[in-house]
Scaffold this motif. Sequence first.
Motif, mmCIF file in Angstrom:
data_model
loop_
_atom_site.group_PDB
_atom_site.id
_atom_site.type_symbol
_atom_site.label_atom_id
_atom_site.label_comp_id
_atom_site.label_asym_id
_atom_site.label_seq_id
_atom_site.Cartn_x
_atom_site.Cartn_y
_atom_site.Cartn_z
ATOM 1 N N SER A 139 0.806 -1.222 0.000
ATOM 2 C CA SER A 139 0.000 0.000 0.000
ATOM 3 C C SER A 139 0.842 1.277 0.000
ATOM 4 N N ARG A 140 0.362 2.249 -0.739
ATOM 5 C CA ARG A 140 0.996 3.560 -0.753
ATOM 6 C C ARG A 140 0.815 4.283 0.590
ATOM 7 N N GLU A 141 -0.170 3.840 1.331
ATOM 8 C CA GLU A 141 -0.434 4.439 2.628
ATOM 9 C C GLU A 141 0.767 4.336 3.555
ATOM 10 N N PHE A 142 1.431 3.185 3.471
ATOM 11 C CA PHE A 142 2.547 2.933 4.384
ATOM 12 C C PHE A 142 3.887 3.254 3.728
ATOM 13 N N HIS A 143 3.865 3.539 2.448
ATOM 14 C CA HIS A 143 5.099 3.734 1.689
ATOM 15 C C HIS A 143 4.725 4.684 0.546
ATOM 16 N N PRO A 144 4.615 5.976 0.834
ATOM 17 C CA PRO A 144 4.076 6.922 -0.159
ATOM 18 C C PRO A 144 4.901 7.045 -1.438
ATOM 19 N N ALA A 145 6.233 6.939 -1.348
ATOM 20 C CA ALA A 145 7.054 7.151 -2.552
ATOM 21 C C ALA A 145 7.003 5.950 -3.494
ATOM 22 N N ASP A 146 7.078 6.227 -4.777
ATOM 23 C CA ASP A 146 7.156 5.162 -5.790
ATOM 24 C C ASP A 146 8.338 4.237 -5.527
ATOM 25 N N THR A 147 8.117 2.959 -5.647
ATOM 26 C CA THR A 147 9.243 2.025 -5.614
ATOM 27 C C THR A 147 9.945 2.086 -6.971
#
Lengths: 283, 283, 283, 283
Positions: free
Chosen positions: D12-20
Motif C-alpha cells: 500500500s501507498r499508505e505505508f510507503h508513499p514514494a514510488d518504488t
Amino acid sequence: MNPDTSQYKHASREFHPADTVIELLGADGKPAVIGGDYCAVIAGPCSVENREQITGIAAAVKKAGAVFLRGGAFKPRTSPYSFQGMGKEGLEYLLYAKKETGLPVITEITEISQIVLFNNVDIIQVGARNMQNFALLKELGRIHKPILLKRGHASTMTELLLAAEHIMTGGNDRIILCERGIRSFDNYARNILDLAIIPALKQKSHLPVIVDPSHATGLSRMVPAMAKAAIAAGADGLMIEVHNDPHKALCDGEQSLTPEAFAILMDSLQKYTELAGKKLGIK
Amino acid sequence: MNPDTSQYKHASREFHPADTVIELLGADGKPAVIGGDYCAVIAGPCSVENREQITGIAAAVKKAGAVFLRGGAFKPRTSPYSFQGMGKEGLEYLLYAKKETGLPVITEITEISQIVLFNNVDIIQVGARNMQNFALLKELGRIHKPILLKRGHASTMTELLLAAEHIMTGGNDRIILCERGIRSFDNYARNILDLAIIPALKQKSHLPVIVDPSHATGLSRMVPAMAKAAIAAGADGLMIEVHNDPHKALCDGEQSLTPEAFAILMDSLQKYTELAGKKLGIK
Amino acid sequence: MNPDTSQYKHASREFHPADTVIELLGADGKPAVIGGDYCAVIAGPCSVENREQITGIAAAVKKAGAVFLRGGAFKPRTSPYSFQGMGKEGLEYLLYAKKETGLPVITEITEISQIVLFNNVDIIQVGARNMQNFALLKELGRIHKPILLKRGHASTMTELLLAAEHIMTGGNDRIILCERGIRSFDNYARNILDLAIIPALKQKSHLPVIVDPSHATGLSRMVPAMAKAAIAAGADGLMIEVHNDPHKALCDGEQSLTPEAFAILMDSLQKYTELAGKKLGIK
Amino acid sequence: MNPDTSQYKHASREFHPADTVIELLGADGKPAVIGGDYCAVIAGPCSVENREQITGIAAAVKKAGAVFLRGGAFKPRTSPYSFQGMGKEGLEYLLYAKKETGLPVITEITEISQIVLFNNVDIIQVGARNMQNFALLKELGRIHKPILLKRGHASTMTELLLAAEHIMTGGNDRIILCERGIRSFDNYARNILDLAIIPALKQKSHLPVIVDPSHATGLSRMVPAMAKAAIAAGADGLMIEVHNDPHKALCDGEQSLTPEAFAILMDSLQKYTELAGKKLGIK
C-alpha cells in the motif's frame, strides 16, 4: 427494513410475502397456472414459420403436456440480414394454433407500437435485449396481461428485479421472470445457465421464475439435463424450444428438440416436478 | 471476400475503404468534425438539470476546447425510482445552451416517439441499453442526422458493428461508434474500458470510434489517464462528463470532472492528439 | 476423428468410451465409489480446526450418508494475513478422523513438497487456483491416488480437460473433475455455478464429474437447491461443506451447512439420485 | 486508516508513499530502471528457441532501445502436447545473450525447484497462471531479486495486490506488477487489456506497473496502439514480444513484432514517454 430489498417496492417478498400465482384459461377449459404449487412448461418453435408448422407443433406439445404455446413472430436479430420473423402474419398463425388447440400463447414484443396487435396473445414476452428498454416496460405496466421478462445477456439479479419494478410501478403485477443464460468467457455452449439465480430470486421476490434451457445452451442435447436441473433448483416453469424439423428451422434449429424428444423429456420432468412438491401442467 | 467482414455490407472497410468523416456546423461558424484527421471532444453534464447549469457548463467546455455539448434529457435508469431526466424541458434548455454558445448538441433518445422532438439536436445518441433496440435503430436509419451508437454493456465487437448495420441499411450512414466500458468480474471501477476495440474497429470499419472514459470507469480521478490512453490508441474523439458541482449532480456526479479539471485535461489532450497525427477541435 | 476431442488423448471418451469408475475402500469395509452408477457425497469442514471438530463432523456426515470426508489442512488463501490452515497437524487430525470413522479422506495439496505427507490421504485435491500449476499436475501424474481436479475460477472446459490431460500423461488416470463456480459480473452469490458443464464434460470425457455447491455460491442457504440441481444435471457426486458451528468457522463459515441441515439434504438427495438412475453412497 | 488499503501492509501507498524504483545494472554499464521517472521496455521472444535466435533478437531489441531482454525457457502451456520450452538449455542461451549484449534478463519460473537455476537471471517472472501459486510466491519472498508478477486471467486488482503481499511478507519488496489482459465474453482479441487498472494500482500502491500488450491482445497488429495507450495511461514499462521470424515461432508467433516493427514502435514510444514526463530506457 432490509436494505437489499427496499429498492423493490413491488417485486420484493418483504412487501408481498406470498408467491404470486398467475392463472389463465388453459386448454380444454382448465386453468393454466405458473407459480406457487404449479410448474408450467411453455413449448414451441423459436419462430412461427407457417400455419401448418405452428399448428402441428402446438398439437404435439399439448399432447406431451405443455401448458402454453410459444412462437416468435417479431424476432430481434443481431444481424439485419437474418430472418426477422413473419410479423403480423406469424401472429395470426400463432393465434390460429391457439384456437385449434386451446393452448394459451406467449410471444415476444419488440416495440411499443405492436401492443395493439397483441390483444389475443395471453402472455407477452420481453426478450433479453429489451430487458432495459424502459419505454417499452413502462407501456407494458399499463396493460392487463402477464409479462414474461427475460434476463438480459449480462444483467445482474438486481437489474432484473428493477426491470420488473419498472413494469409493476405502472400497475401490472403479473410478471414472470426468466433466466436464459448469461455471457461468459467459455464457449462450449452459447451462454452459461445461471440456475443459482432461482433460489436467490425466490428469496428476494414473490414473482414466479422460469428457465429457458434452449436459449441458455443453444444445444438441444443439453436441454434435458438443464431442464431437470432447473426444476430441481426450484423453477416454476420452463420454456423449451420444439421444432418438427430442427435441421430446417429458420432460426435456432440447433437448440430445438423434436416433438418426440420433448415428449420423452416431459415424462422425466413429471417425476422431477413431483419430487419438488409441485404439479406439472394444467390445474 | 474476407468472411469476417462480409456480414457488414455498409459498415465494413472492405466496401468503403476511406474513413467516414462527420462534419457539422460548429461554434462560431466553423466546422465541427469527427473522424479522419479530426479528433473531437464532446463534453457536458450527465443530465441537464436547469437552464443556468447547462448554459454555464456549455460556456466552460467551449472555452476549454470542446466541440460538442452533451446533456441528457431522457435518461434510461436501472431503477424506476431514480431521477429519469427532465425530458422535453431538459431538451429545451440544452437547445438554449446551443443557441447561446453555438456548440452543436448531442443527447440520448430512449424511444421512437421522441424522434420528433429531436429536430434541432445535432447528433442523436443511442445508449448502451438500447444498442440492440432494433426497432429504434431502424427508425434512426431513416433520418438525416448522425447517430452516436454506444456499445452495450456486454456486446461483442461483431454485435456493435451489426447494430450499426441495422441503422445503415435504412440509408443513414453517419454513425459514430462509442466504447464505454464492458462488464467484468472486477469492481475497482464501474466497468472495464476496452481500448483495444479501437484499433480492431478501425481495421474492420470506416466509421469513427470515440470513447467515453467517464461512464467506463465511473470515477473522475481515472478519466484523464483513460482519455489520454484512448487518444493514444487511435480514438477519433472522446465523450467526457463535466459538471459545475459534481457533488450535487443529480446523476453520476462521481464520474464528472469540474470545468477546471476539464480545461487542464484538454491542454494535455492537445499534445496527445498532435502526437497521434490529428487535430483536436474545430476545423 | 473429431477435431474437438482429439486433443484429449487420455481424457476423451473417443479413446475410452466407458465411464471411469473410481472405487476405494470405504467405511465399514464397503467400497466407496464415484462414477458410473454411483454418486458419492464428500462432506466436511472447509478447514480442519482441531481433533474434536473434524472427528465430530466426520461422525455426523457419515451417519447422514457421506462416503468421503473432506477437510483442508493446507489452505491457499488470497491474503497472506488470513488463516492458512493447520498444515501437517491438520492432516494428522484428518487421518485420526479417518481412523475413527473409516471414511476415506480427501484434502487439498498446494505444493509438490507436500506429496510425501499425503501417503495416507485417499484422494488428493488440486484447488481452483492450482488447476494450471502444471509442475504440480505433472508430479501428481506419477502417483497412485485419485486426484480431484477443481476447475479454475475462469477456466474453460477445454482448459479443465487439458489440465486433466497433464496429469494423465504421467500415467495416473483416476481423475475426478469438479465444477465449483466461475467468475461473472454478478455478485448475488460468490460465483456462478455452471451446471451445463456436467453434460458437456460427460459427452467429451469418461471422467467422473462432481460439483461443489458450497464454494460455488458461498451461501449455505443456496446449497440444497444447487446440490439437487447438480444431481439432476447428471453429476457423479457432490462436495459439500459441513461445520458443527458455522458462525465460528475459521474459514468460509457462511457457506457451511450444519450437520442437521446436511442430514435433511441427504434425504432429499437420495430421491434425486434414484431418479437419475444412480445409487447414492456406499456400494 | 483507509479500509480499502489497510489489507496491503507492504504494497500500500499508505505505508510507503514514494514510488518504488527498481534499478539494476543495465547494458554498457548504465543503470536499467523501472519505476518513478523511468519507463522501461522489456523485449524478446516468447520462447528461447536456440542460441542464435535469442542472441540475434537481443542485439536487435537493444539497438532499438529495449532495456531488458525477455525469453521463456520454462513455459506453462495449456496442453501437455504443446512445446514446453527448452528448460535449462534455454536458460543457458538466454544468459549467453545477456553476456553478449549486456542486457539484464527476465524469464518465467514455474516451480520452486527451479529457483536454484535462476541465480544469474535478473528479474524472475511469475506468470498469470501462477499468480496465486502461494507456495511459489512465498519462496520468492525469500530471495533478493526483483519479481515481475503478472495478473491472473481473471484476477481482481485486490487479488493481484494480495499476491504481491504474499511475496513481500517474506522480505522481498521489489515487485513489478504486470497487466496482461483479462478474460471476457468477446473474442476479437485473445483477452481484454484492462488499462484502467494502471491508475487504479498507482493510486493504491507504490509498486511499478507495466503492461504486456502482446499477450493481452494476441495480435501483433494491435500491439503498437496498445503500447502507446499503456504509456499514456501511466504505465512504468512495457513487455513486448519480438521475434526474428514470427511465422516460424514455436510459440505465440501471431503476437510477435518483427525487430523492424519494434524499432519503429520504439521511436513512437519515445515521444509518448516524454509526454508522460518520463524517460524511456537506460538512466
